[in-house]
Design a protein around this motif. Structure first.
Motif, PDB file in Angstrom:
ATOM      1  N   SER A  87     104.173  73.332  17.459  1.00  0.00           N
ATOM      2  CA  SER A  87     104.953  72.104  17.434  1.00  0.00           C
ATOM      3  C   SER A  87     104.332  71.041  18.341  1.00  0.00           C
ATOM      4  O   SER A  87     104.177  69.887  17.967  1.00  0.00           O
ATOM      5  CB  SER A  87     106.381  72.392  17.887  1.00  0.00           C
ATOM      6  OG  SER A  87     107.058  71.193  18.155  1.00  0.00           O
ATOM      7  N   ALA A  88     103.935  71.466  19.529  1.00  0.00           N
ATOM      8  CA  ALA A  88     103.440  70.495  20.514  1.00  0.00           C
ATOM      9  C   ALA A  88     102.070  69.937  20.137  1.00  0.00           C
ATOM     10  O   ALA A  88     101.842  68.729  20.192  1.00  0.00           O
ATOM     11  CB  ALA A  88     103.381  71.157  21.891  1.00  0.00           C
ATOM     12  N   GLY A 116      99.449  68.538  17.920  1.00  0.00           N
ATOM     13  CA  GLY A 116      99.441  67.932  16.594  1.00  0.00           C
ATOM     14  C   GLY A 116      98.722  66.605  16.652  1.00  0.00           C
ATOM     15  O   GLY A 116      97.830  66.388  17.480  1.00  0.00           O
ATOM     16  N   LEU A 117      99.149  65.709  15.787  1.00  0.00           N
ATOM     17  CA  LEU A 117      98.529  64.390  15.754  1.00  0.00           C
ATOM     18  C   LEU A 117      98.668  63.696  17.096  1.00  0.00           C
ATOM     19  O   LEU A 117      97.842  62.872  17.469  1.00  0.00           O
ATOM     20  CB  LEU A 117      99.189  63.544  14.670  1.00  0.00           C
ATOM     21  CG  LEU A 117      98.987  64.054  13.245  1.00  0.00           C
ATOM     22  CD1 LEU A 117      99.844  63.245  12.278  1.00  0.00           C
ATOM     23  CD2 LEU A 117      97.516  63.952  12.858  1.00  0.00           C
ATOM     24  N   ASN A 146      98.149  64.816  19.985  1.00  0.00           N
ATOM     25  CA  ASN A 146      97.031  65.130  20.876  1.00  0.00           C
ATOM     26  C   ASN A 146      95.715  64.547  20.377  1.00  0.00           C
ATOM     27  O   ASN A 146      94.919  64.046  21.160  1.00  0.00           O
ATOM     28  CB  ASN A 146      96.854  66.641  20.975  1.00  0.00           C
ATOM     29  CG  ASN A 146      98.147  67.330  21.334  1.00  0.00           C
ATOM     30  OD1 ASN A 146      99.117  67.257  20.580  1.00  0.00           O
ATOM     31  ND2 ASN A 146      98.184  67.962  22.473  1.00  0.00           N
ATOM     32  N   TYR A 186     104.900  60.222  10.717  1.00  0.00           N
ATOM     33  CA  TYR A 186     103.955  61.302  11.017  1.00  0.00           C
ATOM     34  C   TYR A 186     103.283  61.794   9.738  1.00  0.00           C
ATOM     35  O   TYR A 186     102.079  62.058   9.700  1.00  0.00           O
ATOM     36  CB  TYR A 186     104.761  62.440  11.649  1.00  0.00           C
ATOM     37  CG  TYR A 186     103.976  63.390  12.510  1.00  0.00           C
ATOM     38  CD1 TYR A 186     103.726  63.098  13.837  1.00  0.00           C
ATOM     39  CD2 TYR A 186     103.520  64.599  11.996  1.00  0.00           C
ATOM     40  CE1 TYR A 186     103.037  63.983  14.642  1.00  0.00           C
ATOM     41  CE2 TYR A 186     102.829  65.490  12.792  1.00  0.00           C
ATOM     42  CZ  TYR A 186     102.584  65.173  14.117  1.00  0.00           C
ATOM     43  OH  TYR A 186     101.910  66.053  14.910  1.00  0.00           O
ATOM     44  N   PHE A 233     106.565  62.853  23.567  1.00  0.00           N
ATOM     45  CA  PHE A 233     106.115  63.029  22.184  1.00  0.00           C
ATOM     46  C   PHE A 233     105.186  64.235  22.061  1.00  0.00           C
ATOM     47  O   PHE A 233     105.354  65.097  21.203  1.00  0.00           O
ATOM     48  CB  PHE A 233     105.399  61.755  21.726  1.00  0.00           C
ATOM     49  CG  PHE A 233     104.980  61.777  20.280  1.00  0.00           C
ATOM     50  CD1 PHE A 233     105.855  61.349  19.281  1.00  0.00           C
ATOM     51  CD2 PHE A 233     103.711  62.200  19.910  1.00  0.00           C
ATOM     52  CE1 PHE A 233     105.468  61.359  17.941  1.00  0.00           C
ATOM     53  CE2 PHE A 233     103.320  62.208  18.563  1.00  0.00           C
ATOM     54  CZ  PHE A 233     104.205  61.790  17.592  1.00  0.00           C
ATOM     55  N   THR A 234     104.216  64.299  22.939  1.00  0.00           N
ATOM     56  CA  THR A 234     103.200  65.332  22.792  1.00  0.00           C
ATOM     57  C   THR A 234     103.760  66.722  23.070  1.00  0.00           C
ATOM     58  O   THR A 234     103.306  67.717  22.508  1.00  0.00           O
ATOM     59  CB  THR A 234     101.971  65.026  23.674  1.00  0.00           C
ATOM     60  OG1 THR A 234     100.922  65.915  23.303  1.00  0.00           O
ATOM     61  CG2 THR A 234     102.259  65.205  25.151  1.00  0.00           C
ATOM     62  N   SER A 238     106.767  67.517  22.263  1.00  0.00           N
ATOM     63  CA  SER A 238     107.878  67.644  21.287  1.00  0.00           C
ATOM     64  C   SER A 238     109.242  67.667  21.963  1.00  0.00           C
ATOM     65  O   SER A 238     110.149  68.375  21.532  1.00  0.00           O
ATOM     66  CB  SER A 238     107.755  68.925  20.444  1.00  0.00           C
ATOM     67  OG  SER A 238     106.515  69.029  19.834  1.00  0.00           O
ATOM     68  N   MET A 268     114.216  65.728  21.418  1.00  0.00           N
ATOM     69  CA  MET A 268     114.866  65.533  20.118  1.00  0.00           C
ATOM     70  C   MET A 268     115.349  66.835  19.478  1.00  0.00           C
ATOM     71  O   MET A 268     115.791  66.820  18.347  1.00  0.00           O
ATOM     72  CB  MET A 268     113.990  64.740  19.149  1.00  0.00           C
ATOM     73  CG  MET A 268     112.561  65.165  18.946  1.00  0.00           C
ATOM     74  SD  MET A 268     112.332  66.726  18.076  1.00  0.00           S
ATOM     75  CE  MET A 268     113.025  66.345  16.491  1.00  0.00           C
ATOM     76  N   SER A 270     103.528  70.863  13.395  1.00  0.00           N
ATOM     77  CA  SER A 270     104.403  69.964  14.159  1.00  0.00           C
ATOM     78  C   SER A 270     105.492  69.387  13.265  1.00  0.00           C
ATOM     79  O   SER A 270     106.646  69.266  13.681  1.00  0.00           O
ATOM     80  CB  SER A 270     103.605  68.804  14.752  1.00  0.00           C
ATOM     81  OG  SER A 270     102.610  69.277  15.613  1.00  0.00           O
TER      82      SER A 270
HETATM   83  N1  PHE Z   1     104.301  67.060  19.563  1.00  0.00           N
HETATM   84  C1  PHE Z   1     103.872  66.646  18.275  1.00  0.00           C
HETATM   85  C2  PHE Z   1     102.461  66.078  18.387  1.00  0.00           C
HETATM   86  O1  PHE Z   1     101.933  65.929  19.454  1.00  0.00           O
HETATM   87  C3  PHE Z   1     104.804  65.653  17.641  1.00  0.00           C
HETATM   88  C4  PHE Z   1     106.224  66.031  17.722  1.00  0.00           C
HETATM   89  C5  PHE Z   1     107.123  65.225  18.411  1.00  0.00           C
HETATM   90  C6  PHE Z   1     106.687  67.193  17.124  1.00  0.00           C
HETATM   91  C7  PHE Z   1     108.446  65.568  18.537  1.00  0.00           C
HETATM   92  C8  PHE Z   1     108.027  67.561  17.243  1.00  0.00           C
HETATM   93  C9  PHE Z   1     108.886  66.752  17.956  1.00  0.00           C
HETATM   94  O2  PHE Z   1     101.850  65.779  17.407  1.00  0.00           O
END
Ligand code: PHE
Length: 456
Positions: A25-26, A28-29, A31, A112, A233-234, A236, A239, A327
């Motif tokens: 999850s963490a 992803g795009l 990073n 996303y 965000f990064t 996750s 939310m 993610s």
């Molecule tokens: N953490 C994910 C990323 O870095 C994005 C994400 C945000 C996923 C919030 C889940 C919740 O790409």
């Protein structure tokens, strides 16, 4: 009161599965795509430092709090919060926190998916050999052509949404575990290969310097809020994604250690991605502040000019797509779990319905790169405005609410029992951070940004 030992949606096989799923999850795009481009826009070093600082004193403590709430609540974020509020003798309005999360996840997924679609297109383009021997002008115009085409963007957005909802419809799933276990290390290896290329191509030190040396003059009023928003965000956070994954976590796993592993891996991938991208930016005379296209312009250049570039390039964009996939699943899982609980609908029906709704909102982002380009909200395009609202406002506020709930509202013995940290010092430090430091830091950053915004 006896606590449910698992949620109705299932449970992870082990602590390792939780680590893998949370890392999926963490990483992803955020990073690989977002971190480099916002670092470029915000002037490098000082921004990176602020981001790392936020991970450490805000991100990690709040992530522990979020997993804790999820594991104790064992339901979708909305119902988990209602249940935990009841347990603590607090009002039901805490359910709202879960709600804001569901909405934030929904909105984030809508854009996303569009960006993940770019990665899918690049799998094909790089595979076709489009970039062999390419120069920077060509890479730039190839990217501009893609974003100028609503049809192509909408097509890939559709494909990616379909991929996401397909997995979500099937439920918490072993496939995710296997995928993360193999693909994450592979992604890291490929990023290392890119760094190797960057070292040889000459501008490595310049890239390194850009990322890590302080240049406060490039910061603007928004930088701090963006750095903090990105920490949420990064990871996750804020939310309910980590909360719902926490809900599937077995009772005996230690939250603190697990969270630290996830945060460390996530940060590592971001820094490595930055180290791969910036040397190429400087070696090719590109603009560090080029915006969302940064990765899609620089990396194809590297792949186009290195031995076995097409092979590595395809592999790289496939892995980025997978990272985005794992993610995106977590972005919509809170909403799906909530609808299943609330309406007793099947996961399949819920996924189809939500998938269509997210897809429709995503068209706004598709058009914001072409036909709606000049349509502005507070001077931002639809995509930029959505990103700013969700990542920089909704997630941090959600995070503060999580910290306040875990630090002030829940009964202390419950918190203590759920976290099960043996060391008193670590427990006390965490509690202090979550009660005072993290919420104060977030609110202070908001206040400072407002102040600087109005006085600059
Ligand atoms: N953490 C994910 C990323 O870095 C994005 C994400 C945000 C996923 C919030 C889940 C919740 O790409």
């Amino acid at each position: 009161m006896p606590r449910a030992s698992q949620s109705i949606h299932g449970i992870w096989g082990s602590r390792l599965t939780f680590i893998l799923a949370a890392t999926g999850s963490a990483v992803g795009l955020g990073n690989i795509w977002k971190f480099p481009y916002i670092t470029g826009e915000n002037g490098g070093g000082a921004f990176v430092l602020m981001y790392l600082f936020c991970i450490l004193i805000v991100g990690i403590p709040i992530m522990m709090a979020e997993v804790l709430l999820g594991r104790r609540g064992r339901q979708s974020p909305v119902n988990a919060m209602i249940e935990l509020a009841r347990e603590a003798g607090a009002p039901r309005v805490w359910g709202l926190l879960g709600w804001i999360g569901v909405v934030a996840g929904f909105l984030i997924l809508s854009y996303y998916s569009v960006i993940a679609g770019w990665a899918l297109e690049y799998v094909l383009r790089v595979g076709e050999g489009t970039f062999i021997g390419a120069k920077s002008e060509f890479a730039g115009s190839a990217f501009n052509e893609l974003t100028a085409s609503p049809g192509r963007l909408a097509f890939w957005h559709t494909v990616f949404m379909f991929m996401t909802m397909f997995v979500v419809a099937k439920g918490v799933n072993r496939g995710l575990e296997a995928a993360v276990r193999i693909l994450m290390p592979a992604l890291l290896v490929l990023l290392m290969i890119l760094i190797g290329y960057a070292v040889n191509s000459g501008s490595f030190m310049q890239g390194f310097d850009f990322l890590f040396s302080m240049r406060t003059e490039n910061l603007n009023a928004n930088s701090l809020v963006i750095a903090m928003g990105h920490a949420f965000f990064t990871l996750s956070l804020g939310m309910g994604a980590i909360m719902i994954y926490g809900a599937y976590m077995p009772r005996n796993a230690s939250i603190g250690a697990t969270v630290c592993v996830v945060a460390l891996l996530d940060t590592l991938v971001a820094l490595v991605a930055g180290l791969a991208i910036f040397p190429l930016v400087f070696a090719n005379g590109l603009e560090a502040g080029a915006g969302p296209g940064l990765m899609f312009v620089t990396l194809p250049l590297a792949f186009g000019n290195m031995p076995f570039g097409s092979f590595f390039g395809v592999l790289f964009f496939v892995l980025v797509s997978f990272a985005a996939w794992s993610s995106s699943i977590s972005l919509i899982e809170p909403a799906v779990a909530w609808m299943v609980e609330r309406f007793g609908m099947s996961r399949v029906k819920t996924s189809i319905g939500l998938g269509i709704a997210v897809w429709l909102v995503g068209l706004g982002t598709v058009f914001s790169f072409n036909i709606w380009k000049s349509f502005n909200v507070f001077g931002l395009t639809f995509f930029d405005a959505l990103d700013f609202l969700t990542a920089n406002i909704m997630l941090p506020l959600g995070g503060v609410a999580i910290a306040v709930f875990a630090g002030w509202v829940m009964r202390e013995p419950d918190v203590h029992a759920e976290l099960a940290i043996e060391s008193k010092t670590i427990y006390r430090t965490w509690r202090f951070l979550v009660r005072f430091v993290s919420p104060a830091a977030v609110l202070f950053i908001f206040a400072l940004t407002m102040y600087r915004y109005f006085t600059q």
